[in-house]
Design an enzyme around this catalytic site. Structure first.
Site, PDB file in Angstrom:
ATOM      1  N   TYR A  42       0.839  -1.214   0.000  1.00  0.00           N
ATOM      2  CA  TYR A  42       0.000   0.000   0.000  1.00  0.00           C
ATOM      3  C   TYR A  42       0.870   1.258   0.000  1.00  0.00           C
ATOM      4  O   TYR A  42       0.797   2.088  -0.916  1.00  0.00           O
ATOM      5  CB  TYR A  42      -0.913  -0.058   1.229  1.00  0.00           C
ATOM      6  CG  TYR A  42      -1.816   1.135   1.466  1.00  0.00           C
ATOM      7  CD1 TYR A  42      -2.440   1.811   0.417  1.00  0.00           C
ATOM      8  CD2 TYR A  42      -2.081   1.554   2.766  1.00  0.00           C
ATOM      9  CE1 TYR A  42      -3.281   2.881   0.654  1.00  0.00           C
ATOM     10  CE2 TYR A  42      -2.933   2.616   3.017  1.00  0.00           C
ATOM     11  CZ  TYR A  42      -3.527   3.290   1.963  1.00  0.00           C
ATOM     12  OH  TYR A  42      -4.368   4.341   2.220  1.00  0.00           O
ATOM     13  N   ASP A  71      12.294 -12.620  -0.734  1.00  0.00           N
ATOM     14  CA  ASP A  71      12.110 -12.525   0.714  1.00  0.00           C
ATOM     15  C   ASP A  71      13.328 -11.789   1.269  1.00  0.00           C
ATOM     16  O   ASP A  71      14.449 -12.317   1.226  1.00  0.00           O
ATOM     17  CB  ASP A  71      12.013 -13.953   1.272  1.00  0.00           C
ATOM     18  CG  ASP A  71      11.988 -13.999   2.785  1.00  0.00           C
ATOM     19  OD1 ASP A  71      12.168 -12.940   3.433  1.00  0.00           O
ATOM     20  OD2 ASP A  71      11.805 -15.104   3.326  1.00  0.00           O
ATOM     21  N   TYR A 110       3.957  -6.290  16.893  1.00  0.00           N
ATOM     22  CA  TYR A 110       4.211  -5.457  15.715  1.00  0.00           C
ATOM     23  C   TYR A 110       4.924  -4.164  16.132  1.00  0.00           C
ATOM     24  O   TYR A 110       5.991  -3.828  15.627  1.00  0.00           O
ATOM     25  CB  TYR A 110       2.896  -5.130  14.991  1.00  0.00           C
ATOM     26  CG  TYR A 110       3.031  -3.956  14.055  1.00  0.00           C
ATOM     27  CD1 TYR A 110       3.642  -4.116  12.817  1.00  0.00           C
ATOM     28  CD2 TYR A 110       2.586  -2.679  14.422  1.00  0.00           C
ATOM     29  CE1 TYR A 110       3.809  -3.021  11.971  1.00  0.00           C
ATOM     30  CE2 TYR A 110       2.745  -1.599  13.589  1.00  0.00           C
ATOM     31  CZ  TYR A 110       3.357  -1.771  12.367  1.00  0.00           C
ATOM     32  OH  TYR A 110       3.527  -0.686  11.540  1.00  0.00           O
ATOM     33  N   TYR A 164       5.036   6.687  11.053  1.00  0.00           N
ATOM     34  CA  TYR A 164       3.781   6.983  10.350  1.00  0.00           C
ATOM     35  C   TYR A 164       2.622   7.078  11.327  1.00  0.00           C
ATOM     36  O   TYR A 164       2.510   6.290  12.255  1.00  0.00           O
ATOM     37  CB  TYR A 164       3.399   5.847   9.397  1.00  0.00           C
ATOM     38  CG  TYR A 164       4.399   5.421   8.373  1.00  0.00           C
ATOM     39  CD1 TYR A 164       5.302   6.302   7.797  1.00  0.00           C
ATOM     40  CD2 TYR A 164       4.398   4.092   7.945  1.00  0.00           C
ATOM     41  CE1 TYR A 164       6.182   5.870   6.827  1.00  0.00           C
ATOM     42  CE2 TYR A 164       5.277   3.656   6.967  1.00  0.00           C
ATOM     43  CZ  TYR A 164       6.174   4.547   6.417  1.00  0.00           C
ATOM     44  OH  TYR A 164       7.032   4.106   5.453  1.00  0.00           O
ATOM     45  N   ASN A 224      -9.373  -4.589   9.536  1.00  0.00           N
ATOM     46  CA  ASN A 224      -9.565  -4.151  10.924  1.00  0.00           C
ATOM     47  C   ASN A 224      -9.594  -2.642  11.052  1.00  0.00           C
ATOM     48  O   ASN A 224     -10.076  -2.115  12.037  1.00  0.00           O
ATOM     49  CB  ASN A 224      -8.393  -4.644  11.794  1.00  0.00           C
ATOM     50  CG  ASN A 224      -8.417  -6.131  11.931  1.00  0.00           C
ATOM     51  OD1 ASN A 224      -9.442  -6.698  12.283  1.00  0.00           O
ATOM     52  ND2 ASN A 224      -7.297  -6.782  11.629  1.00  0.00           N
ATOM     53  N   LEU A 283     -10.310   1.396  10.284  1.00  0.00           N
ATOM     54  CA  LEU A 283     -11.560   2.124  10.065  1.00  0.00           C
ATOM     55  C   LEU A 283     -11.832   2.425   8.583  1.00  0.00           C
ATOM     56  O   LEU A 283     -12.937   2.193   8.085  1.00  0.00           O
ATOM     57  CB  LEU A 283     -11.515   3.424  10.886  1.00  0.00           C
ATOM     58  CG  LEU A 283     -12.768   4.299  10.817  1.00  0.00           C
ATOM     59  CD1 LEU A 283     -13.995   3.540  11.313  1.00  0.00           C
ATOM     60  CD2 LEU A 283     -12.564   5.580  11.634  1.00  0.00           C
ATOM     61  N   ARG A 343      -7.618  10.265  15.705  1.00  0.00           N
ATOM     62  CA  ARG A 343      -6.428   9.751  15.024  1.00  0.00           C
ATOM     63  C   ARG A 343      -5.953  10.780  14.009  1.00  0.00           C
ATOM     64  O   ARG A 343      -6.743  11.594  13.499  1.00  0.00           O
ATOM     65  CB  ARG A 343      -6.745   8.449  14.261  1.00  0.00           C
ATOM     66  CG  ARG A 343      -7.124   7.272  15.144  1.00  0.00           C
ATOM     67  CD  ARG A 343      -5.956   6.765  15.961  1.00  0.00           C
ATOM     68  NE  ARG A 343      -6.284   5.590  16.759  1.00  0.00           N
ATOM     69  CZ  ARG A 343      -6.800   5.627  17.988  1.00  0.00           C
ATOM     70  NH1 ARG A 343      -7.070   6.793  18.561  1.00  0.00           N
ATOM     71  NH2 ARG A 343      -7.037   4.517  18.651  1.00  0.00           N
ATOM     72  N   ASP A 350      -7.232  -0.040  22.334  1.00  0.00           N
ATOM     73  CA  ASP A 350      -7.298   1.269  21.670  1.00  0.00           C
ATOM     74  C   ASP A 350      -6.987   2.394  22.653  1.00  0.00           C
ATOM     75  O   ASP A 350      -7.325   2.312  23.831  1.00  0.00           O
ATOM     76  CB  ASP A 350      -8.706   1.515  21.104  1.00  0.00           C
ATOM     77  CG  ASP A 350      -8.850   0.989  19.691  1.00  0.00           C
ATOM     78  OD1 ASP A 350      -7.846   0.507  19.134  1.00  0.00           O
ATOM     79  OD2 ASP A 350      -9.976   1.055  19.164  1.00  0.00           O
TER      80      ASP A 350
HETATM   81  C1  UD1 Z   1      -4.135   0.812  13.844  1.00  0.00           C
HETATM   82  C2  UD1 Z   1      -2.932   0.174  14.435  1.00  0.00           C
HETATM   83  C3  UD1 Z   1      -1.723   1.010  14.178  1.00  0.00           C
HETATM   84  C4  UD1 Z   1      -1.543   1.277  12.704  1.00  0.00           C
HETATM   85  C5  UD1 Z   1      -2.798   1.902  12.158  1.00  0.00           C
HETATM   86  C6  UD1 Z   1      -2.671   2.015  10.653  1.00  0.00           C
HETATM   87  C7  UD1 Z   1      -3.944  -0.946  16.374  1.00  0.00           C
HETATM   88  C8  UD1 Z   1      -3.972  -1.040  17.858  1.00  0.00           C
HETATM   89  N1  UD1 Z   1      -3.158  -0.004  15.856  1.00  0.00           N
HETATM   90  O1  UD1 Z   1      -4.335   2.006  14.559  1.00  0.00           O
HETATM   91  O2  UD1 Z   1      -0.574   0.373  14.650  1.00  0.00           O
HETATM   92  O3  UD1 Z   1      -0.459   2.146  12.506  1.00  0.00           O
HETATM   93  O4  UD1 Z   1      -3.918   1.096  12.457  1.00  0.00           O
HETATM   94  O5  UD1 Z   1      -3.679   2.784  10.137  1.00  0.00           O
HETATM   95  O6  UD1 Z   1      -4.593  -1.709  15.681  1.00  0.00           O
HETATM   96  N2  UD1 Z   1     -12.714   2.066  14.755  1.00  0.00           N
HETATM   97  C9  UD1 Z   1     -14.085   1.969  14.907  1.00  0.00           C
HETATM   98  N3  UD1 Z   1     -14.727   0.985  14.221  1.00  0.00           N
HETATM   99  C10 UD1 Z   1     -14.081   0.108  13.389  1.00  0.00           C
HETATM  100  C11 UD1 Z   1     -12.685   0.217  13.257  1.00  0.00           C
HETATM  101  C12 UD1 Z   1     -12.029   1.210  13.950  1.00  0.00           C
HETATM  102  O7  UD1 Z   1     -14.715   2.725  15.650  1.00  0.00           O
HETATM  103  O8  UD1 Z   1     -14.739  -0.776  12.817  1.00  0.00           O
HETATM  104  C13 UD1 Z   1     -12.013   3.145  15.475  1.00  0.00           C
HETATM  105  C14 UD1 Z   1     -10.940   2.627  16.393  1.00  0.00           C
HETATM  106  O9  UD1 Z   1     -11.457   2.312  17.641  1.00  0.00           O
HETATM  107  C15 UD1 Z   1      -9.989   3.821  16.406  1.00  0.00           C
HETATM  108  C16 UD1 Z   1     -10.155   4.452  15.017  1.00  0.00           C
HETATM  109  O10 UD1 Z   1     -11.382   3.946  14.512  1.00  0.00           O
HETATM  110  O11 UD1 Z   1     -10.382   4.731  17.374  1.00  0.00           O
HETATM  111  C17 UD1 Z   1      -9.065   4.091  14.055  1.00  0.00           C
HETATM  112  O12 UD1 Z   1      -8.904   2.697  14.050  1.00  0.00           O
HETATM  113  P1  UD1 Z   1      -7.887   1.963  13.051  1.00  0.00           P
HETATM  114  O13 UD1 Z   1      -8.120   2.412  11.662  1.00  0.00           O
HETATM  115  O14 UD1 Z   1      -7.953   0.506  13.328  1.00  0.00           O
HETATM  116  O15 UD1 Z   1      -6.473   2.569  13.451  1.00  0.00           O
HETATM  117  P2  UD1 Z   1      -5.720   2.601  14.861  1.00  0.00           P
HETATM  118  O16 UD1 Z   1      -6.445   1.819  15.875  1.00  0.00           O
HETATM  119  O17 UD1 Z   1      -5.404   4.011  15.172  1.00  0.00           O
END
Ligand code: UD1
Length: 339
Positions: free
Chosen positions: A11, A58, A151, A179, A200, A202, A233, A295
Site C-alpha cells: 500500500y 524474501d 508489531y 507513520y 480491521n 476504520l 487519530r 485502543d
Molecule cells: C491501527 C494500528 C496502528 C496502525 C494503524 C494504521 C492498532 C492497535 N493499531 O491504529 O498500529 O499504525 O492502524 O492505520 O490496531 N474504529 C471503529 N470501528 C471500526 C474500526 C475502527 O470505531 O470498525 C475506530 C478505532 O477504535 C480507532 C479508530 O477507529 O479509534 C481508528 O482505528 P484503526 O483504523 O484501526 O487505526 P488505529 O487503531 O489508530
C-alpha cells in the site's frame, strides 16, 4: 537517485514508487508479494510510465538479497518498507513478526555497508510513543518498548538497531519515519490499499459499508473524553505519506534522525465517517459498540520537524483522502486480483 524500495508493491510502497518515479528517481522494487499482488507492480509501471524493475524476493534472506543487489544495483538509497503489519495477527504470531521485521532490517542495514549505499529510510510507526507521552507527539516524546503488541515492539526494536548501527557507520544517512494512520489512494484510482481477508482498520471498513459489502460501521467507544466522544487519530493521505519518503531521501544527513509523518490535525471516528459521506455521497449506517481492547483515546503528532528539516508537510485533507479511497474501491471492488 537510484532507490531500492523493499515492500514496494504494498500500500505505502506502491504510492512511494510512483512518487519517486514522478520525481525522476530510478526505483527498483523488492517484494515477496505475500500481502499484495503482481498486478500492483504492473499498475506502478503504468503510473510511472517507466519499466520499474521488480524482484520477487524474501528480504530476510541475506544471500538472496546480496545477489539481487549485485544484479540490479548500484543504489544511492534503500527505502525499507517490507514488513508484517497486522497488529492482531502479531499477537497471535509473535515469532513470525519478530523474525520478519527484525531480520529484514538487519539484512538491509548490512547491505548498506556491503554495497556502500549511503542512505537508509525505515518505515516505523507512531505507535512507538508511550501512552503516557503528552499530545501531540513530537520526535522527542517518550517512546516505549512496553508496547501492547509484537508489531509495534518489532518496529521499536528496529529503531534501536539503527541507533547502534549508526554509531559504527557515522557517515550513513539513516532516517526512521514514524507513520500515523495512512488512508486514501492514488487519485488515478489505479493503486490503493488491498487488505487481504477481513479488514480491521476504520477506512477500509467504512469503504466496505459504502459498497454494501458490510452492513454498518461499529463505533468502538462513544465515551472518550473528546468533543464527540469518539477516538481521535491523525489520518494522513497515503500520497502525502509517499511524498514524505521522497523529501526524506533528498534531505537525509549523516547520522540518525526520526521524523513523524502525520498531518497534526486529528479527526474523530465520526468525523472520518462524515468525510467519507461528503466525499462519496453515500450514507454510512453506524452502530455504537464498546471500546476496542487496546485502543487509545487519541494519537496525533506535531509534524514540524519534517517541515523544518525535510521541507515536507501533508497537503491533502481527509475528504480528499476519502474521495480517492472511494474511487480506488469503486474501480477495483475485489482489489487487484478481483477476489
Ligand atoms: C491501527 C494500528 C496502528 C496502525 C494503524 C494504521 C492498532 C492497535 N493499531 O491504529 O498500529 O499504525 O492502524 O492505520 O490496531 N474504529 C471503529 N470501528 C471500526 C474500526 C475502527 O470505531 O470498525 C475506530 C478505532 O477504535 C480507532 C479508530 O477507529 O479509534 C481508528 O482505528 P484503526 O483504523 O484501526 O487505526 P488505529 O487503531 O489508530
Amino acid at each position: 537517485m537510484r532507490v531500492l524500495l523493499t515492500g514496494g508493491a504494498g500500500y505505502i510502497g506502491s504510492h512511494t514508487a510512483v512518487e519517486l518515479a514522478g520525481a525522476a528517481h530510478e526505483v527498483v522494487v523488492f517484494d515477496d508479494l505475500s500481502a499484495t499482488s503482481a498486478v500492483a507492480v504492473e499498475r506502478i509501471r503504468e503510473l510511472a510510465a517507466a519499466d520499474v524493475p521488480f524482484v520477487k524476493i524474501d528480504v530476510t534472506d541475506r544471500e538472496a538479497v546480496a545477489a539481487a543487489i549485485a544484479d540490479t544495483g548500484p543504489f544511492d538509497a534503500i527505502i525499507h518498507l517490507a514488513a508484517r503489519k497486522a497488529i492482531g495477527e502479531s499477537v497471535a504470531k509473535p515469532l513470525e513478526y519478530y523474525f520478519n521485521n527484525i531480520n529484514s532490517t538487519l539484512v538491509m542495514l548490512e547491505m548498506l555497508s556491503r554495497f556502500d549505499i549511503p542512505t537508509f529510510l525505515f518505515s516505523g510507526t507512531g505507535t512507538v510513543y508511550s501512552e503516557q507521552a503528552d499530545l501531540p507527539f513530537v520526535e522527542t516524546s517518550r517512546t516505549s518498548i512496553d508496547l501492547p503488541n509484537p508489531y509495534s515492539k518489532s518496529k521499536r526494536i528496529c529503531e534501536e538497531i539503527m541507533r547502534d548501527y549508526s554509531l559504527t557507520e557515522p557517515d550513513k544517512r539513516l532516517i526512521g519515519l514514524r507513520y500515523f494512520n495512512p488512508i486514501g489512494a492514488h487519485p488515478s484510482g489505479r493503486i490503493g490499499e488491498d487488505p487481504h481477508g477481513i479488514p480491521n482498520n476504520l477506512m477500509p471498513i467504512v469503504a466496505r459499508v459504502g459498497s454494501g459489502k458490510l452492513p454498518q460501521v461499529s463505533i468502538f467507544g462513544r465515551d472518550y473524553d473528546t468533543d464527540d466522544g469518539t477516538a481521535l487519530r491523525d489520518y494522513i493521505h497515503v500520497v502525502d505519506l509517499a511524498r514524505g519518503h521522497l523529501a526524506a531521501i533528498e534531505h537525509a544527513r549523516p547520522g540518525l534522525e526520526f521524523f513523524n509523518l502525520g498531518t497534526g490535525r486529528p479527526s474523530s471516528v465520526l468525523e472520518l465517517i462524515a468525510a467519507f459521506e461528503a466525499a462519496s455521497g453515500i450514507h454510512i449506517p453506524t452502530v455504537d459498540a464498546p471500546r476496542r481492547p487496546g485502543d487509545v483515546q487519541a494519537t496525533y503528532c506535531l509534524p514540524d520537524k519534517a517541515a523544518e528539516k525535510l521541507g515536507w508537510r501533508a497537503e491533502l485533507d481527509v475528504v480528499q483522502a476519502c474521495r480517492d479511497y472511494w474511487r480506488w474501491q469503486e474501480n477495483n471492488p475485489g482489489g487487484y486480483d478481483g477476489n
